[in-house]
Design a protein around this motif. Structure first.
Motif, PDB file in Angstrom:
ATOM      1  N   PRO A 352       0.761  -1.026   0.043  1.00  0.00           N
ATOM      2  CA  PRO A 352      -0.005  -0.112   0.154  1.00  0.00           C
ATOM      3  C   PRO A 352       0.963   1.513  -0.075  1.00  0.00           C
ATOM      4  O   PRO A 352       0.520   1.983  -0.813  1.00  0.00           O
ATOM      5  N   PHE A 353       1.974   1.282   0.806  1.00  0.00           N
ATOM      6  CA  PHE A 353       2.908   2.295   0.804  1.00  0.00           C
ATOM      7  C   PHE A 353       3.420   2.888  -0.398  1.00  0.00           C
ATOM      8  O   PHE A 353       3.487   3.793  -0.855  1.00  0.00           O
ATOM      9  N   ALA A 354       3.925   1.678  -0.903  1.00  0.00           N
ATOM     10  CA  ALA A 354       4.621   1.582  -2.423  1.00  0.00           C
ATOM     11  C   ALA A 354       3.583   2.419  -3.504  1.00  0.00           C
ATOM     12  O   ALA A 354       4.040   3.198  -4.255  1.00  0.00           O
ATOM     13  N   SER A 355       2.379   1.919  -3.351  1.00  0.00           N
ATOM     14  CA  SER A 355       1.382   2.014  -4.225  1.00  0.00           C
ATOM     15  C   SER A 355       1.083   3.774  -4.218  1.00  0.00           C
ATOM     16  O   SER A 355       0.953   4.658  -5.039  1.00  0.00           O
ATOM     17  N   ARG A 356       1.160   4.010  -2.872  1.00  0.00           N
ATOM     18  CA  ARG A 356       1.069   5.565  -2.692  1.00  0.00           C
ATOM     19  C   ARG A 356       2.275   6.375  -3.172  1.00  0.00           C
ATOM     20  O   ARG A 356       2.094   7.575  -3.859  1.00  0.00           O
ATOM     21  N   VAL A 357       3.324   5.893  -3.094  1.00  0.00           N
ATOM     22  CA  VAL A 357       4.527   6.675  -3.451  1.00  0.00           C
ATOM     23  C   VAL A 357       4.420   6.758  -4.926  1.00  0.00           C
ATOM     24  O   VAL A 357       4.674   7.974  -5.551  1.00  0.00           O
ATOM     25  N   ALA A 358       3.974   5.687  -5.614  1.00  0.00           N
ATOM     26  CA  ALA A 358       4.024   5.597  -7.152  1.00  0.00           C
ATOM     27  C   ALA A 358       3.004   6.848  -7.526  1.00  0.00           C
ATOM     28  O   ALA A 358       3.398   7.582  -8.433  1.00  0.00           O
ATOM     29  N   SER A 359       1.971   6.896  -6.924  1.00  0.00           N
ATOM     30  CA  SER A 359       0.788   7.676  -7.347  1.00  0.00           C
ATOM     31  C   SER A 359       1.374   9.219  -7.103  1.00  0.00           C
ATOM     32  O   SER A 359       1.077   9.876  -8.023  1.00  0.00           O
ATOM     33  N   ARG A 360       2.071   9.344  -5.932  1.00  0.00           N
ATOM     34  CA  ARG A 360       2.555  10.589  -5.804  1.00  0.00           C
ATOM     35  C   ARG A 360       3.603  11.229  -6.799  1.00  0.00           C
ATOM     36  O   ARG A 360       3.542  12.381  -7.310  1.00  0.00           O
ATOM     37  N   ILE A 361       4.443  10.298  -7.326  1.00  0.00           N
ATOM     38  CA  ILE A 361       5.445  10.604  -8.217  1.00  0.00           C
ATOM     39  C   ILE A 361       4.727  10.769  -9.545  1.00  0.00           C
ATOM     40  O   ILE A 361       5.092  11.813 -10.225  1.00  0.00           O
ATOM     41  N   ARG A 362       3.768  10.123  -9.908  1.00  0.00           N
ATOM     42  CA  ARG A 362       2.970  10.033 -11.272  1.00  0.00           C
ATOM     43  C   ARG A 362       2.358  11.417 -11.190  1.00  0.00           C
ATOM     44  O   ARG A 362       2.104  12.215 -12.144  1.00  0.00           O
ATOM     45  N   ARG A 363       1.777  11.767  -9.990  1.00  0.00           N
ATOM     46  CA  ARG A 363       1.074  13.044  -9.974  1.00  0.00           C
ATOM     47  C   ARG A 363       1.969  14.185  -9.950  1.00  0.00           C
ATOM     48  O   ARG A 363       1.574  15.432 -10.225  1.00  0.00           O
ATOM     49  N   SER A 364       3.269  14.070  -9.851  1.00  0.00           N
ATOM     50  CA  SER A 364       4.240  14.861  -9.844  1.00  0.00           C
ATOM     51  C   SER A 364       4.634  15.380 -11.305  1.00  0.00           C
ATOM     52  O   SER A 364       5.464  16.258 -11.639  1.00  0.00           O
ATOM     53  N   GLY A 365       4.009  14.613 -12.310  1.00  0.00           N
ATOM     54  CA  GLY A 365       4.242  14.436 -13.569  1.00  0.00           C
ATOM     55  C   GLY A 365       5.495  13.983 -14.168  1.00  0.00           C
ATOM     56  O   GLY A 365       5.812  14.007 -15.369  1.00  0.00           O
TER      57      GLY A 365
END
Lengths: 433, 433
Positions: A352-365
């Motif tokens: 779950p934490f890894a998924s949140r990190v990936a989402s954040r990175i993608r949302r950063s463009g």
């Protein structure tokens, strides 16, 4: 179980090959845009009737025809020009001319496979419709040369031969060769790359051209300077405007900075019968392969297909020959895949934490490859190297517990700690030394 | 002369329409890249045998078949998945799994034309091969949602219904419906959007499903919460892992920030018989049109085509429905053409200088539309406006004489004088007030 066969002569583009193709397509699109061409697209199938009306019998047997459905006999296009003509004729009253259009089109021909020739290829098509001056020729050629530059090729690598169908036509006229033999003679002369001059001679004899006239034709074809052509055609009145046109073309090419690329060669024919004026073909300097690109002026096509008459200039630039050339020169872009971030995790508790990190990175463009299942750090980082990830984040139990992540710069190995929150912008995450 | 007919059901993309398509394709490519998918491409024709082995009779009659040439019976693909499977099986020993591949593929079906459905369309295909956990489903859906975001669409505009073929399969099992009736039952249930429940009932009766069982099936299909499914399937042992899987999926979707988009709906079937697990479909919130995108898990395809068994998840996202939706919402990008510079000239004496200016602009890395023939300034500037040129340079006799050019900012009308030389970098030419 029976093996699945791939369609013969058609290409698969696995990711490595796709990236090379993409470099070429981007170069083409950039060149088109830089020269003010607008992109368009026509269907990969057209009615057989349209394709045959343009192509003539010459290539009919090479057309892939579809089983008739719903009253229309469709076929895979062997070239884009008939579709272009159809689209322009359909809106001839609304479009503003001159127009400059470009398209990257896949075209299909059933033929014997050989070097530089498969049963499908992609082709950049550049066309200018509605301009009778040789500015049209210079602009399409300028765009093609620009695409070559973008691929790292310049005048030491390739050259462009410039001929003129109208020049040949005037010469044939002056020799008293009937106009209805002209196309057949052109087709014979066009074979000079493939068969010997003796055999071309025979073909012309078959067209009732006299030995004396054949001698004159070959004399013209061997000329390489405009001055000599002027001298040879001095007595022929209709030659005047045509000589002016080609002289004008070379002057304008100089103004456009293209002179180093061009040489005059009245033997350039271009197989297809429909060209009416200046024709051109680009070859690598060693002339090892088929033409890289080619084209010319075709002023009668629209009217022959039922449209109003408009002068046209077109250029076709295939993907196969130029890619082979880049490979031979050792300059084919062997594009390595890369990704901004790789994120992986130890086990399902860390997911779950890894998924949140990936989402954040993608949302950063940024681009992020997220591991799909748990893995050991060693395996993750070697996978990150294979992906050519610029940065990597691995989530283990410590990260989950502390909420701190370690961003590793994969180039130099430096690491920076970071606390993830909803406002973390990974674009601004620098990894200091 | 006979009118040229266009192929029925196939689209022409004139420049205005092409620019809209390009916005969509760029959004798709960006989403694929952002989620670590690699782009690939397969031929638009495949052997009919491969296409039929995957598709089954259901769509065989809709396939455009080509006249046989050289011993192979080829056809236009109705979908990309068979080609993907063929490419993966051909290199199954060399590729690293799991792999994430994306492709934008044109697909063809001969069928009755209706809203949102032509005889060809483009489709983004996202596939993850080699991952059995529902991370695969979440990643393909995350990428599709990202593409929707890039097009300006969010959870107030569309939602994604999540079902499970394995859940239905377990239910049918528990009702004693033989496995060989399962596909037929699924196809019947899949028609619920198009025919009444009474008619679906009849179809199931034809499959020898009892009235009591049909009642249970409809009960399950009407459930909208996972808790209710748990309750309904409480006694069925094999249901455990499947319920765990779908619960896991929704948790992971929340971690990935996607929860607002998803709703549970066991009635999602997806016509094609080959899905084996979670299936999904996205619709606009008003459910006005066909699915925007859809897909699911298909774990048996590779082995059924002669490859080693590998779990797969795929998603298809067509261009037609989403473009129609954007138009209906009034949010279709009506992309105006633009060009950095327009250059024109008064007459042929001014042409060489204009050509040099255009070359210099292009060498500075900017796009430039060069007029092809002489024109009056008024006509040139109104053409420049139509092209949406940001700056414009007109070459008249004064410019030729003085060597000074006037760069006009087309937005605010300001003008700056400039002397052209070989080092002029038009990128740095600011037009001051």
């Amino acid at each position: 179980m029976k093996k699945i066969s791939a369609p013969k002569g058609m290409r698969d583009f696995y990711p490595d090959e796709y990236r090379v193709k993409q470099v070429l397509f981007r170069a083409w699109e950039e060149a088109a845009r830089k020269f003010g061409f607008e992109l368009y697209e026509a269907p990969v199938v057209e009615t057989l009737e349209l394709l045959e009306r343009k192509a003539g019998e010459e290539i009919s047997s090479q057309i892939y025809v579809l089983d008739k459905k719903g009253g229309q006999q469709l076929a895979l296009r062997p070239e884009l020009t008939p579709s272009l003509a159809r689209m322009i004729i359909a809106r001839q009253g609304e479009l503003s001319f001159p127009l400059k259009w470009a398209s990257i089109a896949q075209c299909f021909r059933y033929e014997r496979m050989q070097k530089g020739r498969k049963r499908e290829h992609y082709q950049l098509n550049l066309d200018i419709v509605g301009e009778s001056s040789c500015m049209a020729e210079v602009e399409v050629l300028g765009a093609a040369v620009h695409a070559m530059h973008a691929l790292g090729l310049n005048h030491t690598d390739f050259h462009i031969r410039i001929g003129s169908r109208s020049l040949l036509s005037v010469l044939f006229d002056s020799l008293g060769i009937a106009a209805d033999h002209f196309t057949a003679c052109c087709l014979a002369l066009d074979k000079r790359d493939k068969i010997s001059d003796v055999d071309v001679h025979k073909l012309l004899i078959n067209e009732n051209v006299s030995t004396g006239d054949i001698k004159k034709i070959f004399e013209l074809l061997n000329i390489r300077s405009l001055e000599d052509v002027h001298r040879m055609l001095a007595g022929i009145e209709q030659a005047g405007p045509i000589l002016d046109e080609i002289t004008d073309f070379f002057e304008l090419a100089s103004d456009a900075g293209l002179r180093d690329y061009f040489s005059f060669d009245p033997g350039v024919i271009r197989g297809l019968g429909y060209y009416t004026g200046i024709v051109f073909e680009a070859f690598d300097r060693n002339h090892q392969s088929r033409a890289i690109f080619g084209g010319g002026r075709y002023d009668n096509l629209l009217s022959s297909l039922g449209g109003h008459n408009l002068p046209c200039v077109g250029l076709g630039f295939g993907d196969v020959v130029v890619t082979d050339l880049l490979k031979e020169l050792g300059r084919c872009p062997g594009i390595q895949r890369f990704v901004d971030y790789a994120v992986g995790f130890m086990d399902i508790q860390c997911r779950p934490f890894a998924s949140r990190v990936a989402s954040r990175i993608r949302r950063s463009g940024l681009d992020c490859d997220l591991g799909l299942s748990g893995e050991k750090p060693k395996r993750f980082f070697s996978r990150g190297n294979r992906l050519n990830a610029r940065k990597a984040v691995f989530i283990g139990p410590t990260e989950v517990e502390t909420g701190l992540i370690q961003v590793k710069n994969m180039v130099d190995g430096r690491v920076r700690s970071l606390r993830l929150d909803e406002s973390t912008d990974f674009k601004s995450v620098e990894v200091p030394g």
